[in-house]
Design a protein around this motif. Sequence first.
Motif, short mmCIF file in Angstrom:
data_model
loop_
_atom_site.label_atom_id
_atom_site.label_comp_id
_atom_site.label_asym_id
_atom_site.label_seq_id
_atom_site.Cartn_x
_atom_site.Cartn_y
_atom_site.Cartn_z
N GLY A 48 43.03 49.57 43.86
CA GLY A 48 41.78 50.03 44.45
C GLY A 48 41.52 51.49 44.19
O GLY A 48 40.40 51.96 44.37
N VAL A 50 42.48 54.83 41.48
CA VAL A 50 43.11 55.42 40.30
C VAL A 50 42.91 56.92 40.38
O VAL A 50 41.77 57.39 40.48
N VAL B 19 30.21 51.42 37.72
CA VAL B 19 30.30 52.65 36.91
C VAL B 19 31.22 52.32 35.72
O VAL B 19 32.43 52.47 35.80
N THR B 20 30.60 51.86 34.65
CA THR B 20 31.39 51.56 33.45
C THR B 20 31.62 52.86 32.68
O THR B 20 30.92 53.86 32.89
N PRO B 21 32.60 52.87 31.76
CA PRO B 21 32.82 54.08 30.96
C PRO B 21 31.53 54.50 30.22
O PRO B 21 31.23 55.67 30.12
N GLU B 24 29.04 56.04 32.64
CA GLU B 24 29.54 57.35 33.04
C GLU B 24 29.29 58.38 31.93
O GLU B 24 28.79 59.48 32.19
N ARG B 52 40.66 63.40 38.80
CA ARG B 52 39.68 62.34 38.69
C ARG B 52 40.09 61.21 39.61
O ARG B 52 41.26 60.81 39.63
N PHE B 53 39.13 60.72 40.38
CA PHE B 53 39.39 59.57 41.24
C PHE B 53 38.45 58.45 40.87
O PHE B 53 37.26 58.68 40.66
N GLU B 54 39.00 57.24 40.77
CA GLU B 54 38.17 56.04 40.57
C GLU B 54 38.43 55.10 41.72
O GLU B 54 39.57 54.77 42.00
N GLY B 55 37.36 54.64 42.34
CA GLY B 55 37.48 53.58 43.34
C GLY B 55 37.13 52.26 42.69
O GLY B 55 36.10 52.14 42.02
N HIS B 109 28.19 57.03 42.24
CA HIS B 109 28.44 55.92 43.16
C HIS B 109 27.53 54.75 42.84
O HIS B 109 26.36 54.95 42.55
N VAL B 119 34.63 49.43 38.73
CA VAL B 119 34.62 50.74 39.38
C VAL B 119 33.30 50.96 40.11
O VAL B 119 32.23 50.76 39.53
N SER B 120 33.38 51.35 41.39
CA SER B 120 32.17 51.59 42.18
C SER B 120 31.97 53.07 42.49
O SER B 120 30.94 53.46 43.03
N PHE B 121 32.98 53.88 42.18
CA PHE B 121 32.92 55.28 42.60
C PHE B 121 33.79 56.12 41.68
O PHE B 121 34.93 55.75 41.40
N VAL B 122 33.23 57.21 41.20
CA VAL B 122 33.99 58.16 40.38
C VAL B 122 33.79 59.56 40.94
O VAL B 122 32.67 59.94 41.31
#
Lengths: 157, 157, 84, 84
Positions: A48, A50, B19-21, B24, B52-55, B109, B119-122
């Motif tokens: 969940g 990264v 949020v795909t690469p 982004e 960097r954080f990915e949810g 987001h 990914v829903s959040f960066v």
Amino acid sequence: MAPPRSPSVVVSRVIDGPVTPKVEQDTLLGRGWKPARDASGSPAGVVGAVLRFEGIVRRGERSEAHGGEERDLLALDYQTYDPMAERELHSLAGKIADQHGLSSLVTLHSRGRVAVGEVSFVLIVESPHRAEALAAMSQFIDRLKQDVPIWKKPVWR
Amino acid sequence: MAPPRSPSVVVSRVIDGPVTPKVEQDTLLGRGWKPARDASGSPAGVVGAVLRFEGIVRRGERSEAHGGEERDLLALDYQTYDPMAERELHSLAGKIADQHGLSSLVTLHSRGRVAVGEVSFVLIVESPHRAEALAAMSQFIDRLKQDVPIWKKPVWR
Amino acid sequence: MEVEVLLFGAAATRENSGRVTVVVGAEPTVRDVLAALHEQHPDLRFALPSAETGRLAVNQSFARGEHPIRPGDEVALITLVGGG
Amino acid sequence: MEVEVLLFGAAATRENSGRVTVVVGAEPTVRDVLAALHEQHPDLRFALPSAETGRLAVNQSFARGEHPIRPGDEVALITLVGGG
């Protein structure tokens, strides 16, 4: 009953020179590691959070020889005690991954010269939830700075 | 005397779907943001830490309708109160960047459906030193979960 | 006996060498080698203000106090590291 | 007067609607609307256990206590959010 936890995937390596995106990608591919975002990586839906940390060589560094004043750098030379440095890095990675129940932990550290603006350290942490990922990251970096025999020598401009 | 601090670069956006690469990259390019590792980005040598954080949407989510038991998800539907959500996201980004003296802060987001494993959040934070980056990241996520009007609705399998 | 100790980082820079030698009694321990380093190499005291604050690796693993040093062991002084 | 309040998330699901209406006195404040929501819409109490714990946005900005609600204002109940 909670399902048995899968063991953490751990990748650690000392890299000659800066950790460029290409070196990083080649190393991770070589070890069969894929980011959680790729469905082909760990089973989708376990991870969940990264977290990724990059350490970059800054231009200004305090110089002991100049009363602690900040001076301009060209680069840092990282000296490692081989192979202990890589072994301690790997052992630390395994301990932290296990302790925090991480899905995976990747750590790459430079040896030798890394110029200002280049990356000398990468840490990636994947876990089910954010709290463990943040805690694991802080703790890993603190212990790296205590226990992994790597020294940096400034190359002044 | 310390040199005057450059203002932080802040990029924030609500994205339709995951949020795909690619999304982004397009968003960041569109806003003229480049990672510190690229010499062409911020002046080389200022940034020492990039976090960097990915949810990612997890498969298991507690279901209120099932006594808090964890059940399998297909996706989460993110509902945003527009345009307040994007404005609060941006205002929070600016406050946190300023407060911690960050070089830059990027936050993306999702709105709408995001499938398990996507990914829903960066959140990307760049700063001279690691401590501020970690503190800014924790604080940003805590306040996002308090103040940005985004709700998630589980889509059960 | 004589024990050769590897140096790194600022310690190596200060000694202008990657190794120093200390003279210790028979069957020395980690503690004995640290005390001898502190005593016999004053230039290292910036990094080894007392023998108790020092840290050695023996055969590439951290070793403490009563750990014995045998002829042929690889001994290294691990002063403040600085990775990351 | 009547005030229409937008709902989101679990609050909208529970009411099966994206909005509810409350009846309040003349020149109402945020506090008055929260009290009316709590009183007149018991189904919302899971998210609004008391009027004091509620949070409103007025014209898409958070507003508190004595902030006035005027005819035509966009009023929204911001229950526990869940981004990130």
